[in-house]
Every structure is written in C-alpha cells, then in structure tokens.
Design an enzyme around this catalytic site. Structure first.
Site, PDB file in Angstrom:
ATOM      1  N   CYS A   1       0.813  -1.211   0.000  1.00  0.00           N
ATOM      2  CA  CYS A   1       0.000   0.000   0.000  1.00  0.00           C
ATOM      3  C   CYS A   1       0.848   1.262   0.000  1.00  0.00           C
ATOM      4  CB  CYS A   1      -0.962   0.009   1.189  1.00  0.00           C
ATOM      5  SG  CYS A   1      -0.132  -0.004   2.790  1.00  0.00           S
ATOM      6  N   ASN A   2       2.125   1.156   0.358  1.00  0.00           N
ATOM      7  CA  ASN A   2       2.941   2.379   0.373  1.00  0.00           C
ATOM      8  C   ASN A   2       4.314   2.210  -0.278  1.00  0.00           C
ATOM      9  OD1 ASN A   2       4.321   0.943   2.372  1.00  0.00           O
ATOM     10  ND2 ASN A   2       3.193   1.946   4.013  1.00  0.00           N
TER      11      ASN A   2
ATOM     12  N   SER B   1       9.458   0.960   6.889  1.00  0.00           N
ATOM     13  CA  SER B   1       7.998   0.985   6.889  1.00  0.00           C
ATOM     14  C   SER B   1       7.466   2.308   7.415  1.00  0.00           C
ATOM     15  CB  SER B   1       7.450  -0.154   7.765  1.00  0.00           C
ATOM     16  OG  SER B   1       7.776  -1.410   7.224  1.00  0.00           O
TER      17      SER B   1
ATOM     18  N   GLN C   1       4.158  -6.994   8.953  1.00  0.00           N
ATOM     19  CA  GLN C   1       3.388  -7.451   7.792  1.00  0.00           C
ATOM     20  C   GLN C   1       4.212  -7.463   6.516  1.00  0.00           C
ATOM     21  OE1 GLN C   1       0.201  -4.557   8.646  1.00  0.00           O
ATOM     22  NE2 GLN C   1      -1.217  -6.210   8.222  1.00  0.00           N
TER      23      GLN C   1
ATOM     24  N   GLN D   1       4.488  -9.770   2.701  1.00  0.00           N
ATOM     25  CA  GLN D   1       4.452  -9.149   1.383  1.00  0.00           C
ATOM     26  C   GLN D   1       5.709  -9.474   0.584  1.00  0.00           C
ATOM     27  OE1 GLN D   1       3.867  -5.340   3.162  1.00  0.00           O
ATOM     28  NE2 GLN D   1       1.652  -5.347   2.864  1.00  0.00           N
TER      29      GLN D   1
ATOM     30  N   GLY E   1     -13.873  -5.402   2.653  1.00  0.00           N
ATOM     31  CA  GLY E   1     -12.762  -6.172   2.098  1.00  0.00           C
ATOM     32  C   GLY E   1     -12.539  -7.417   2.929  1.00  0.00           C
ATOM     33  N   ALA E   2     -11.967  -8.451   2.312  1.00  0.00           N
ATOM     34  CA  ALA E   2     -11.726  -9.699   3.039  1.00  0.00           C
ATOM     35  C   ALA E   2     -10.320 -10.228   2.788  1.00  0.00           C
ATOM     36  CB  ALA E   2     -12.767 -10.749   2.640  1.00  0.00           C
TER      37      ALA E   2
ATOM     38  N   SER F   1      -5.927  -9.881   3.355  1.00  0.00           N
ATOM     39  CA  SER F   1      -5.099 -10.058   4.546  1.00  0.00           C
ATOM     40  C   SER F   1      -5.185  -8.865   5.494  1.00  0.00           C
ATOM     41  CB  SER F   1      -3.643 -10.303   4.136  1.00  0.00           C
ATOM     42  OG  SER F   1      -3.157  -9.216   3.357  1.00  0.00           O
TER      43      SER F   1
END
EC number: 1.2.1.70
Length: 451
Positions: free
Chosen positions: A50-51, A109, A116, A120, A192-193, A195
C-alpha cells in the site's frame, strides 16, 4: 549480472502519486513479463504494497537497466515517466541488498518495526517464482531477506518500536484513549476480506467490539472470514457477512469502519458518508488502509466523522521509536549485507572452479588411457595404483589455488578472479556456462520448495 532496484515509496512520493501508481496483481504479472522481455533484465520480481512499489532485477548494464525499469514502471502504473521520475529511487548491488534487508526488518515501513512486510516480501518472491521471472539471484536475495527480517524481530524489540498499520491506525482513531476502551461495545464494518482486512477484523474483535460486519465483492470470502471470527476457537465475536451493495445500509448502523479493498475507484463517496453521519450522537470513525484510497478524502471535512487514511498515518508516524532497538537492527542489516555479498561473490566463482576440476579429471583420464596403450601388460592393481597416484598429484596441485581463489573471490573486488582463472587455464566459456545453468536449475527447484 548485477542487482538493481527501482521504486518509489511513502518516503519518496506523496500519497497522491502512490495512489495513481498502485499495481493490481494482473498488472504486476505483466510488468514482470515485460521486464524479462526487455534486454537489460535477466530476472525480475516486484514488491508492491500500500505504500511502496519496487521492481527488482538482475541486469547486465546499469544505465540501460535504470532507464528500462523506470519506463516499465511508468507504463504499467499509468503515471507518465516525466511525472514519475522525480519520485523514483535507485539502489544498485550492495545498496540494493541493504535496502531490501532494511525493508524486511521494518526499518523502512511507515510504522517502524511492523511485521506485515515479511508476508508481502514472501508474496513478491512467490509471484516471481510462479511466473519463472525470479532466478537464482532473486531467489537467494528474497529468501535471505525473509531470514534477516525474522532474525531482527526475534533478537530485538523492534516489534515494540512500532505496530502493525492496522493497530497504529486504530490508535490514531482512538486518539488519547486505549483502543480496547474506545472500541468496546461498538459496531464495526470491515470492507474487504483480504489479509489487511482480516487483520483489522481480528484486531477489532480482540479489542471488544460488539459486532463485526464483513462486506466484500465475493460474498463467499466475507462469509468465510465471518465464520472464522465467530468460531469459539477464534475470537467468538458476533460476525456476519454482507454484499457490497448493502454497504450503504450497513454504514448507517456502524460506529467504526475499516476499508481495504483492491478497488481502483472510491468505495465510499463523500455523499454516502455524509448521509450515514447525519443525526448521529457519536462520531463515525473511518480507517482507510487502501491504496488507492477507498474513502473519499472529502470525508475529512464532514461534521460528525473522523477519517484516518494512509496520508494522515504517514504524518502521524514521525514519532521516533525505541532508538536502541533500531540501532541494533541496523547492525544486523549491515552484518547480513556483508555476509550475503561474500556468499554471492564466492558462488560466482564456483562454476569456474568446477569447470577447472572437470578439465583436470579429463586430462587424468586421457593420460591414463595413453599410458595403458604404451604399457599393455599392466594388471588391474598396477593400473589402479597409477591412476590413483596421478589423481592425487593433480588434486594436491589444484587444492591450494582453488581454495585460495574462493577466499579471494568472496572479498570486495574479488569478481575478477573467475576471469583470471578462466584465462590462466584456458577454460572453455561454454563449459563454465553449462555448469552455471545446471547450478541455477538445481537452485530454482530447491528454492521453490522453501517458500
């Protein structure tokens, strides 16, 4: 060939650029396929979160590699190259290794220390393996990055230095109140479903919310997540699934909303949120963890709402974590980068050493055969003794130089020793290449079984 990474992240680019440059899974696959079709890259994989969006490749030319990978990122992200270029960073060789190891440890991060990113990185490697775009270098690199990340989390308190993005986001919503006290008894809607959404739902359940509704485009996935949450062995929270078309109605009944989908457009418009917030006694809390965003940024201006999104999380994450843990992890990264570089340099010369020993064995076999032709009266015992003696002489002559050349090759600047060895012994380049190909195939089979 040499390791190159070209990318952008929350540290180099504004959220507006990251949103536009996000890569869906099918686009990631096409990017990797096109990267290998490009001349400078022999193998590639992409780390997209996402980033951050980072393209890793093994290239034979630095400048051509940077130009090609930058162009490919622009083409597949939909952001023009001229607009994207100021936000791109480039790391090469040891600096590229250092960057990935730092990422794996959570040092790069948005929330320092979050774990997390390891999942990824594992997904990025698996994608490269599934598409056969990740070869020996990237297999070794990403496998080692996973080990380095796990070592950092097990040997230091980096986990305490930061939290997962979900936890950090909920803390920002709760402000000065403990998340458990703030969330207890509230009704939550998770959109959303995947992770991240699953982690958010589990975190909210542990925090004591009264009910969780899971909304997802694939209803079966939402139902499965709701079942897991409601199981006695799970969190035991009251949980149910809803279709996406019902999100508007569910929004009006929710106190907390967490959204993290792969949608390319808005999931919740400002008008929808405003309608749900109207007439409420308590604020409507919204956490948007999607990139690109799921919730209209205009929600920040709607009375009776509090929105935390990736952009506001980036601003809030400036608080320094525990300095001693971060310094410890940096030391681990430095040591691991040096060890990885030495191992790669030593591995680079191995095919040449194998080819040299193969040539020596052929010479021994040829000379023994010639001797047998000149001395046909040798019995089996004599022939075996002569053969063993010649082999021992050759092995002793080769032992010291091959051991020493491996040691020298593992040191910085040692890449040229393989070339020197090939020149001195007039080794056939194709023989060396065939050893390399066989070694690569064996490594690929082994590494695919480890992910």
């Amino acid at each position: 060939m040499s390791l190159l990474v070209v990318g952008l992240s929350h540290r180099s680019a504004p959220v507006s650029i990251l949103e536009r440059a996000s890569l869906p899974s099918d686009t990631q696959a096409k990017l990797l396929q096109d990267s290998l079709a490009a001349e400078p890259a022999a193998e590639a994989t992409v780390l997209a979160t996402c980033n951050r969006i980072e393209l890793y490749a093994d290239v034979d030319k630095f400048h051509a590699g940077v130009a090609e990978l930058s162009t490919l990122l622009a083409q597949h992200s939909g952001v023009g190259l001229e607009e994207l270029t100021p936000y791109l960073y480039v790391h090469y060789e040891d600096r590229a290794v250092h960057h990935l190891f730092s990422v794996a440890c959570g040092l790069d991060s948005m929330v320092v220390g979050e774990g997390q990113i390891l999942g990824q990185i594992k997904d990025a490697l698996a994608l490269g393996q599934d598409l056969h775009t990740a070869g020996r270098l990237l297999n070794d690199l990403f496998q080692q990055a996973l080990r380095v990340g796990k070592r950092a989390h097990s040997e230091t308190g980096i986990d305490r230095a930061g939290q997962s993005l979900v936890t950090f986001g909920l803390e920002q919503l709760a402000q000065d109140t403990e998340v458990e006290a703030w969330a207890r008894g509230k009704r939550a809607l998770v959109i959303g479903a995947g992770s991240m959404s699953s982690l958010a739902a589990a975190t909210l359940a542990r925090a004591g919310v009264a009910e969780i509704v899971i909304a997802n485009r694939t209803l079966a996935r939402a139902e499965r997540l709701a079942e897991i949450l409601a199981e006695p062995g799970g969190t035991g929270v009251a949980a149910r699934a809803a279709e996406m078309v019902a999100v508007g109605d569910e929004l009006g009944r929710a106190d907390i909303v967490v959204s993290c989908t792969g949608a390319t457009g808005l999931v919740l418009s400002g008008d929808t949120v405003e309608a749900a917030a109207e007439g409420r006694d308590e604020p409507l809390y919204l956490l948007d963890l999607a990139m690109p965003r799921d919730i209209d940024a205009a929600t920040h201006r709607i009375p009776g709402t509090r929105l935390v999104d990736i952009e506001s999380l980036a601003d809030a994450s400036a608080d320094a974590p525990m300095a001693s843990d971060v310094d410890h992890v940096r030391g681990i990264v430095a040591d691991e980068v040096a060890a990885f570089g030495a191992a790669q340099r030593a591995a680079h010369i191995t095919p040449t050493v194998v080819a040299l020993r193969t040539m020596a064995a052929d010479v021994v076999a040829s000379e023994v055969a010639r001797l047998e032709g000149r001395l046909p009266g040798l019995d089996d015992k004599q022939r075996a003794e002569i053969t063993q003696t010649v082999r021992r002489v050759v092995d002793k002559l080769l032992h010291a130089p091959t051991v020493r050349v491996k040691q020298l090759a593992s040191e910085p600047g040692g890449a040229g020793y393989a070339d020197a060895l090939r020149t001195l012994f007039d080794l056939d380049p194709e023989t060396v290449a065939s050893v390399s190909r066989a070694d690569l195939n064996d490594a690929d089979v082994k590494n695919r079984g480890r992910v």
